[in-house]
Write a protein that holds these residues in place. Structure first.
Motif, PDB file in Angstrom:
ATOM      1  N   LYS A   1       0.817  -1.215   0.000  1.00  0.00           N
ATOM      2  CA  LYS A   1       0.000   0.000   0.000  1.00  0.00           C
ATOM      3  C   LYS A   1       0.853   1.268   0.000  1.00  0.00           C
ATOM      4  O   LYS A   1       0.440   2.300  -0.502  1.00  0.00           O
ATOM      5  N   ASN A   2       2.031   1.157   0.589  1.00  0.00           N
ATOM      6  CA  ASN A   2       2.899   2.333   0.703  1.00  0.00           C
ATOM      7  C   ASN A   2       3.922   2.421  -0.416  1.00  0.00           C
ATOM      8  O   ASN A   2       4.796   3.298  -0.379  1.00  0.00           O
ATOM      9  N   ALA A   3       3.830   1.528  -1.398  1.00  0.00           N
ATOM     10  CA  ALA A   3       4.796   1.537  -2.508  1.00  0.00           C
ATOM     11  C   ALA A   3       4.724   2.863  -3.270  1.00  0.00           C
ATOM     12  O   ALA A   3       3.649   3.432  -3.443  1.00  0.00           O
ATOM     13  N   LYS A   4       5.883   3.311  -3.724  1.00  0.00           N
ATOM     14  CA  LYS A   4       5.945   4.601  -4.406  1.00  0.00           C
ATOM     15  C   LYS A   4       5.781   4.488  -5.913  1.00  0.00           C
ATOM     16  O   LYS A   4       5.587   5.488  -6.608  1.00  0.00           O
ATOM     17  N   ASN A   5       5.882   3.255  -6.440  1.00  0.00           N
ATOM     18  CA  ASN A   5       5.703   3.046  -7.872  1.00  0.00           C
ATOM     19  C   ASN A   5       5.388   1.571  -8.141  1.00  0.00           C
ATOM     20  O   ASN A   5       5.461   0.736  -7.234  1.00  0.00           O
ATOM     21  N   ALA A   6       5.047   1.263  -9.387  1.00  0.00           N
ATOM     22  CA  ALA A   6       4.653  -0.097  -9.756  1.00  0.00           C
ATOM     23  C   ALA A   6       5.789  -1.101  -9.574  1.00  0.00           C
ATOM     24  O   ALA A   6       5.563  -2.238  -9.152  1.00  0.00           O
ATOM     25  N   ASP A   7       7.014  -0.689  -9.878  1.00  0.00           N
ATOM     26  CA  ASP A   7       8.153  -1.600  -9.738  1.00  0.00           C
ATOM     27  C   ASP A   7       8.360  -2.028  -8.286  1.00  0.00           C
ATOM     28  O   ASP A   7       8.741  -3.166  -8.008  1.00  0.00           O
ATOM     29  N   GLU A   8       8.094  -1.117  -7.376  1.00  0.00           N
ATOM     30  CA  GLU A   8       8.230  -1.462  -5.962  1.00  0.00           C
ATOM     31  C   GLU A   8       7.153  -2.475  -5.553  1.00  0.00           C
ATOM     32  O   GLU A   8       7.420  -3.401  -4.778  1.00  0.00           O
ATOM     33  N   VAL A   9       5.967  -2.309  -6.081  1.00  0.00           N
ATOM     34  CA  VAL A   9       4.885  -3.273  -5.829  1.00  0.00           C
ATOM     35  C   VAL A   9       5.295  -4.653  -6.329  1.00  0.00           C
ATOM     36  O   VAL A   9       5.128  -5.666  -5.637  1.00  0.00           O
ATOM     37  N   ILE A  10       5.838  -4.696  -7.535  1.00  0.00           N
ATOM     38  CA  ILE A  10       6.244  -5.972  -8.127  1.00  0.00           C
ATOM     39  C   ILE A  10       7.382  -6.609  -7.313  1.00  0.00           C
ATOM     40  O   ILE A  10       7.428  -7.830  -7.154  1.00  0.00           O
ATOM     41  N   GLY A  11       8.254  -5.785  -6.776  1.00  0.00           N
ATOM     42  CA  GLY A  11       9.330  -6.302  -5.939  1.00  0.00           C
ATOM     43  C   GLY A  11       8.789  -6.993  -4.691  1.00  0.00           C
ATOM     44  O   GLY A  11       9.239  -8.082  -4.323  1.00  0.00           O
ATOM     45  N   TRP A  12       7.791  -6.366  -4.060  1.00  0.00           N
ATOM     46  CA  TRP A  12       7.167  -6.986  -2.892  1.00  0.00           C
ATOM     47  C   TRP A  12       6.345  -8.199  -3.292  1.00  0.00           C
ATOM     48  O   TRP A  12       6.194  -9.144  -2.514  1.00  0.00           O
ATOM     49  N   ARG A  13       5.833  -8.181  -4.492  1.00  0.00           N
ATOM     50  CA  ARG A  13       5.058  -9.326  -4.974  1.00  0.00           C
ATOM     51  C   ARG A  13       5.944 -10.583  -5.036  1.00  0.00           C
ATOM     52  O   ARG A  13       5.476 -11.690  -4.771  1.00  0.00           O
ATOM     53  N   GLU A  14       7.198 -10.409  -5.388  1.00  0.00           N
ATOM     54  CA  GLU A  14       8.103 -11.556  -5.435  1.00  0.00           C
ATOM     55  C   GLU A  14       8.237 -12.184  -4.051  1.00  0.00           C
ATOM     56  O   GLU A  14       8.276 -13.412  -3.923  1.00  0.00           O
ATOM     57  N   LYS A  15       8.291 -11.354  -3.019  1.00  0.00           N
ATOM     58  CA  LYS A  15       8.349 -11.864  -1.653  1.00  0.00           C
ATOM     59  C   LYS A  15       7.050 -12.591  -1.303  1.00  0.00           C
ATOM     60  O   LYS A  15       7.069 -13.630  -0.632  1.00  0.00           O
ATOM     61  N   TYR A  16       5.953 -12.025  -1.761  1.00  0.00           N
ATOM     62  CA  TYR A  16       4.642 -12.638  -1.513  1.00  0.00           C
ATOM     63  C   TYR A  16       4.570 -14.029  -2.146  1.00  0.00           C
ATOM     64  O   TYR A  16       4.148 -15.001  -1.513  1.00  0.00           O
ATOM     65  N   LEU A  17       4.992 -14.141  -3.395  1.00  0.00           N
ATOM     66  CA  LEU A  17       4.946 -15.425  -4.096  1.00  0.00           C
ATOM     67  C   LEU A  17       5.849 -16.454  -3.415  1.00  0.00           C
ATOM     68  O   LEU A  17       5.519 -17.649  -3.366  1.00  0.00           O
ATOM     69  N   GLU A  18       6.953 -15.987  -2.877  1.00  0.00           N
ATOM     70  CA  GLU A  18       7.857 -16.891  -2.155  1.00  0.00           C
ATOM     71  C   GLU A  18       7.162 -17.443  -0.906  1.00  0.00           C
ATOM     72  O   GLU A  18       7.241 -18.646  -0.605  1.00  0.00           O
ATOM     73  N   LEU A  19       6.463 -16.575  -0.190  1.00  0.00           N
ATOM     74  CA  LEU A  19       5.733 -17.008   1.001  1.00  0.00           C
ATOM     75  C   LEU A  19       4.605 -17.969   0.638  1.00  0.00           C
ATOM     76  O   LEU A  19       4.378 -18.968   1.332  1.00  0.00           O
ATOM     77  N   VAL A  20       3.887 -17.662  -0.436  1.00  0.00           N
ATOM     78  CA  VAL A  20       2.796 -18.530  -0.882  1.00  0.00           C
ATOM     79  C   VAL A  20       3.333 -19.915  -1.243  1.00  0.00           C
ATOM     80  O   VAL A  20       2.735 -20.942  -0.899  1.00  0.00           O
ATOM     81  N   ALA A  21       4.470 -19.945  -1.918  1.00  0.00           N
ATOM     82  CA  ALA A  21       5.066 -21.226  -2.310  1.00  0.00           C
ATOM     83  C   ALA A  21       5.468 -22.039  -1.089  1.00  0.00           C
ATOM     84  O   ALA A  21       5.245 -23.254  -1.034  1.00  0.00           O
TER      85      ALA A  21
END
Length: 212
Positions: free
Chosen positions: A1-21
């Motif tokens: 929610k606090n990301a400053k741009n789309a690339d930062e969101v995608i960076g956190w998404r990688e962490k999310y996918l790792e946790l989901v896996a």
């Protein structure tokens, strides 16, 4: 929610996918080992744990989806990730809410109760004892009488446990109807279709994990 741009969101998404896996791997391994032996005390407790925590994790995943759906960078994220993914997130939002977490836990426990009942069935066939899966091997036997006898043995056993199966089914119908009405649907049919969409979304997430 606090990301400053789309690339930062995608960076956190990688962490999310790792946790989901990591979570999905642990859950699936536990379920596989539980289903192999529903009397194994350790995996009975593991299965009970995931029955309890699964809906809570599902709610956290829904919160994550909500953050992406309402991101000020959504248009750019859809372009970089896939608009289909966001459509699936919208479907997920229609099938999940914190107010049905307890009902989902009850639903999970009913599924486990059914699995344990079915896995524990034993069938007496021609002097030997078989599990349901082992007996099913005779359903495709080349000999017609063997197939007929195996199906008859199966049918008689299912009649014996019919009251228990009917009870589980009755409780399942009631809890699913209750969930649907809490979410504002007439019955479980519409919610069921949205859940089918969740299955597609989960598969998409797995594909992304594998690809990465």
């Amino acid at each position: 929610k606090n990301a400053k741009n789309a690339d930062e969101v995608i960076g956190w998404r990688e962490k999310y996918l790792e946790l989901v896996a990591r979570y999905s791997t642990a859950m699936n391994l536990s379920y596989i080992r539980y289903s192999c032996n529903t009397a194994d005390e350790f995996y009975v407790k593991e299965n009970d744990y995931f029955d309890e925590i699964g809906p809570q994790v599902g709610n956290l995943m829904n919160m994550y989806n909500d953050a992406l759906l309402n991101s000020p960078f959504r248009a750019e994220l859809e372009e970089k990730l896939s608009p289909v993914l966001f459509k699936h997130m919208e479907v997920q939002a229609k099938a999940m809410s914190p107010e049905i977490i307890e009902d989902m836990i009850e639903e999970n426990k009913l599924c486990s109760e059914y699995s344990k009942l079915m896995a524990g069935l034993e069938f007496q066939f021609r002097g030997d004892t078989y599990s349901r899966a082992a007996l099913a091997g005779f359903f495709k036997d080349d000999d017609r009488e063997t197939r007929k006898e195996a199906y008859e043995v199966f049918g008689k056993k299912m009649l014996e446990v019919a009251p228990q199966l009917d009870d589980i089914y009755d409780r399942m119908v009631k809890v699913r109807d209750r969930m649907a009405k809490k979410l504002g649907y007439k019955n479980f049919v519409e919610l069921g279709y949205y859940r089918m969409g969740i299955g597609v979304a989960a598969l998409y997430v797995v594909m992304l994990v594998v690809r990465n």
